[in-house]
Design a protein around this motif. Structure first.
Motif, PDB file in Angstrom:
ATOM      1  N   GLU A 246       0.923  -1.499   0.406  1.00  0.00           N
ATOM      2  CA  GLU A 246      -0.033   0.213   0.054  1.00  0.00           C
ATOM      3  C   GLU A 246       0.629   1.479   0.328  1.00  0.00           C
ATOM      4  OE1 GLU A 246      -3.687   0.201  -0.579  1.00  0.00           O
ATOM      5  OE2 GLU A 246      -3.746  -2.508  -0.592  1.00  0.00           O
ATOM      6  N   SER A 247       2.058   0.960   0.642  1.00  0.00           N
ATOM      7  CA  SER A 247       3.107   2.623   0.445  1.00  0.00           C
ATOM      8  C   SER A 247       3.347   2.418  -0.841  1.00  0.00           C
ATOM      9  CB  SER A 247       3.902   2.405   2.148  1.00  0.00           C
ATOM     10  OG  SER A 247       5.062   1.723   1.746  1.00  0.00           O
ATOM     11  N   VAL A 248       4.695   1.845  -1.428  1.00  0.00           N
ATOM     12  CA  VAL A 248       5.656   2.154  -2.788  1.00  0.00           C
ATOM     13  C   VAL A 248       4.733   1.667  -3.655  1.00  0.00           C
ATOM     14  CG1 VAL A 248       6.882   0.299  -3.782  1.00  0.00           C
ATOM     15  CG2 VAL A 248       6.977   0.160  -1.340  1.00  0.00           C
ATOM     16  N   THR A 249       4.961   3.060  -4.276  1.00  0.00           N
ATOM     17  CA  THR A 249       4.738   3.471  -5.522  1.00  0.00           C
ATOM     18  C   THR A 249       5.336   3.219  -6.646  1.00  0.00           C
ATOM     19  OG1 THR A 249       5.765   5.617  -5.648  1.00  0.00           O
ATOM     20  CG2 THR A 249       3.278   5.415  -5.280  1.00  0.00           C
ATOM     21  N   THR A 250       7.262   3.142  -6.519  1.00  0.00           N
ATOM     22  CA  THR A 250       7.836   2.854  -8.169  1.00  0.00           C
ATOM     23  C   THR A 250       9.195   1.817  -6.810  1.00  0.00           C
ATOM     24  OG1 THR A 250       8.968   4.361  -8.016  1.00  0.00           O
ATOM     25  CG2 THR A 250       7.062   4.159  -9.357  1.00  0.00           C
ATOM     26  N   CYS A 251       9.609   0.887  -8.132  1.00  0.00           N
ATOM     27  CA  CYS A 251      11.148   0.186  -7.537  1.00  0.00           C
ATOM     28  C   CYS A 251      11.263  -0.135  -9.033  1.00  0.00           C
ATOM     29  CB  CYS A 251      10.781  -1.129  -6.763  1.00  0.00           C
ATOM     30  SG  CYS A 251      11.549  -2.131  -6.293  1.00  0.00           S
ATOM     31  N   THR A 252      13.426   0.531  -8.758  1.00  0.00           N
ATOM     32  CA  THR A 252      13.768   0.908  -9.871  1.00  0.00           C
ATOM     33  C   THR A 252      15.620   0.131  -9.379  1.00  0.00           C
ATOM     34  OG1 THR A 252      13.045   2.740 -11.012  1.00  0.00           O
ATOM     35  CG2 THR A 252      14.785   1.814 -11.628  1.00  0.00           C
ATOM     36  N   ASN A 253      16.535  -0.237  -9.593  1.00  0.00           N
ATOM     37  CA  ASN A 253      17.720  -0.803  -9.726  1.00  0.00           C
ATOM     38  C   ASN A 253      18.994  -0.064  -9.812  1.00  0.00           C
ATOM     39  OD1 ASN A 253      16.919  -3.090 -11.185  1.00  0.00           O
ATOM     40  ND2 ASN A 253      18.872  -3.916 -11.042  1.00  0.00           N
TER      41      ASN A 253
ATOM     42  N   THR B 109       7.815   5.661  -2.695  1.00  0.00           N
ATOM     43  CA  THR B 109       6.312   5.657  -1.635  1.00  0.00           C
ATOM     44  C   THR B 109       5.597   7.067  -1.001  1.00  0.00           C
ATOM     45  OG1 THR B 109       7.127   6.487   0.824  1.00  0.00           O
ATOM     46  CG2 THR B 109       7.680   4.654   0.162  1.00  0.00           C
ATOM     47  N   LEU B 110       5.127   6.824  -1.069  1.00  0.00           N
ATOM     48  CA  LEU B 110       3.473   7.965  -0.821  1.00  0.00           C
ATOM     49  C   LEU B 110       4.458   8.323   0.315  1.00  0.00           C
ATOM     50  CD1 LEU B 110       0.470   6.018  -0.746  1.00  0.00           C
ATOM     51  CD2 LEU B 110       0.899   7.316  -2.611  1.00  0.00           C
TER      52      LEU B 110
ATOM     53  N   LYS C 281      12.005  -7.219  -9.548  1.00  0.00           N
ATOM     54  CA  LYS C 281      11.066  -7.872 -10.358  1.00  0.00           C
ATOM     55  C   LYS C 281       9.777  -8.465  -9.065  1.00  0.00           C
ATOM     56  CE  LYS C 281      13.885  -8.993 -14.694  1.00  0.00           C
ATOM     57  NZ  LYS C 281      14.561  -9.819 -14.949  1.00  0.00           N
ATOM     58  N   GLU C 282      10.292  -8.663  -8.405  1.00  0.00           N
ATOM     59  CA  GLU C 282       9.418  -8.735  -6.962  1.00  0.00           C
ATOM     60  C   GLU C 282       8.510  -8.342  -6.959  1.00  0.00           C
ATOM     61  OE1 GLU C 282      11.411 -11.019  -4.355  1.00  0.00           O
ATOM     62  OE2 GLU C 282      12.266 -12.859  -5.792  1.00  0.00           O
ATOM     63  N   ILE C 283       9.284  -7.233  -6.289  1.00  0.00           N
ATOM     64  CA  ILE C 283       8.146  -5.764  -6.243  1.00  0.00           C
ATOM     65  C   ILE C 283       7.005  -5.263  -6.688  1.00  0.00           C
ATOM     66  CG2 ILE C 283       8.262  -3.453  -5.507  1.00  0.00           C
ATOM     67  CD1 ILE C 283       9.247  -5.214  -3.010  1.00  0.00           C
ATOM     68  N   GLU C 284       7.898  -5.547  -8.125  1.00  0.00           N
ATOM     69  CA  GLU C 284       6.696  -4.889  -9.390  1.00  0.00           C
ATOM     70  C   GLU C 284       5.343  -6.398  -9.570  1.00  0.00           C
ATOM     71  OE1 GLU C 284      10.140  -4.776 -12.596  1.00  0.00           O
ATOM     72  OE2 GLU C 284      10.133  -2.479 -11.955  1.00  0.00           O
ATOM     73  N   GLU C 285       6.621  -7.230  -9.338  1.00  0.00           N
ATOM     74  CA  GLU C 285       4.788  -7.986  -9.349  1.00  0.00           C
ATOM     75  C   GLU C 285       4.062  -8.205  -8.127  1.00  0.00           C
ATOM     76  OE1 GLU C 285       4.068 -10.541 -11.872  1.00  0.00           O
ATOM     77  OE2 GLU C 285       5.427  -9.492 -12.846  1.00  0.00           O
ATOM     78  N   MET C 286       4.369  -8.217  -6.585  1.00  0.00           N
ATOM     79  CA  MET C 286       3.464  -7.389  -6.191  1.00  0.00           C
ATOM     80  C   MET C 286       2.149  -6.382  -5.632  1.00  0.00           C
ATOM     81  SD  MET C 286       4.366  -6.545  -1.796  1.00  0.00           S
ATOM     82  CE  MET C 286       5.886  -7.512  -2.468  1.00  0.00           C
ATOM     83  N   LEU C 287       2.917  -5.047  -6.478  1.00  0.00           N
ATOM     84  CA  LEU C 287       3.053  -4.211  -6.798  1.00  0.00           C
ATOM     85  C   LEU C 287       1.500  -4.510  -8.259  1.00  0.00           C
ATOM     86  CD1 LEU C 287       5.235  -1.544  -6.502  1.00  0.00           C
ATOM     87  CD2 LEU C 287       3.487  -1.923  -4.772  1.00  0.00           C
ATOM     88  N   LYS C 288       1.233  -4.357  -8.477  1.00  0.00           N
ATOM     89  CA  LYS C 288       0.319  -5.452  -9.618  1.00  0.00           C
ATOM     90  C   LYS C 288      -0.864  -5.646  -9.361  1.00  0.00           C
ATOM     91  CE  LYS C 288       3.362  -6.472 -13.460  1.00  0.00           C
ATOM     92  NZ  LYS C 288       4.032  -7.666 -14.679  1.00  0.00           N
TER      93      LYS C 288
END
Length: 150
Positions: A82-89, A98-99, A143-150
Motif C-alpha cells: 500500500e505504500s510503495v509506488t515504484t521500484c528501480t534498481n 513511496t507515498l 521484479k518481485e516488488i513490481e509483481e506485488m504492486l500489480k
C-alpha cells in the motif's frame, strides 16, 4: 543462523515443556546451539511465543494461536504494497518510491521480512534505498516488488 536457531526453538518447545528462558537455553545446548538469554528473549518475541498453562499446573512456551500474532510478515507485506509506488534498481542499490511519509514504514517492513540478500536500508520521507548483495539480487527483488504492486 538466526532462522536455524528459531527453527530449533520451535522444535524444542513442541517436544519439551519449557518453562523458562534458561531451560530453553539448556535445551538448545543439548542439540548443539549456543545462545544467550538476550538472544532467546528476542527469539521468543519475534516468534510470538506465549506461556500457556499445562495440565500439571505449570507453564510452558507455546506458539500463539491468535491469528493477529501468528505471522506479521503478511501484514507487513500489505503495508509495503500500500505504500510503495515504484521500484528501480541501480546496480546493487534498489530505490523504492513511496507515498509521502511512508518510506520508513516500507523499509521497516522490508527489514522485518528477513530477506536474505538485503544488506541494509535507509529511508527518507518518500524514498528508500536498499543495499543488496549484488546486481542480480537487486534486479530479482525489483521484479518481485513490481509483481506485488500489480
Amino acid at each position: 543462523m538466526k532462522k536455524e536457531r528459531q527453527k530449533a526453538v520451535l522444535q524444542v518447545i513442541t517436544t519439551t515443556d519449557v518453562e523458562t528462558q534458561n531451560q530453553l537455553i539448556e535445551e538448545l545446548q543439548k542439540i548443539g546451539i549456543e545462545s544467550t538469554q538476550a538472544t532467546v528473549s528476542r527469539d521468543i518475541k519475534e516468534l510470538h511465543l506465549i506461556k500457556e498453562l499445562t495440565s500439571r499446573g505449570t507453564y510452558r512456551y507455546a506458539v500463539s494461536d491468535r491469528p493477529d500474532t501468528q505471522n506479521n510478515t503478511v501484514r507487513l507485506k500489505a503495508i509495503f504494497k500500500e505504500s510503495v509506488t515504484t521500484c528501480t534498481n541501480a546496480l546493487n542499490i534498489v530505490v523504492i518510491k513511496t507515498l509521502p511519509g511512508l518510506a520508513p514504514a516500507a523499509c521497516g517492513a522490508i527489514d522485518s521480512m528477513g530477506i536474505r540478500n538485503i544488506v541494509g536500508s535507509i529511508a527518507g520521507d518518500d524514498t528508500g534505498f536498499l543495499a543488496m548483495n549484488d546486481v542480480a539480487a537487486a534486479e530479482k527483488f525489483c521484479k518481485e516488488i513490481e509483481e506485488m504492486l500489480k
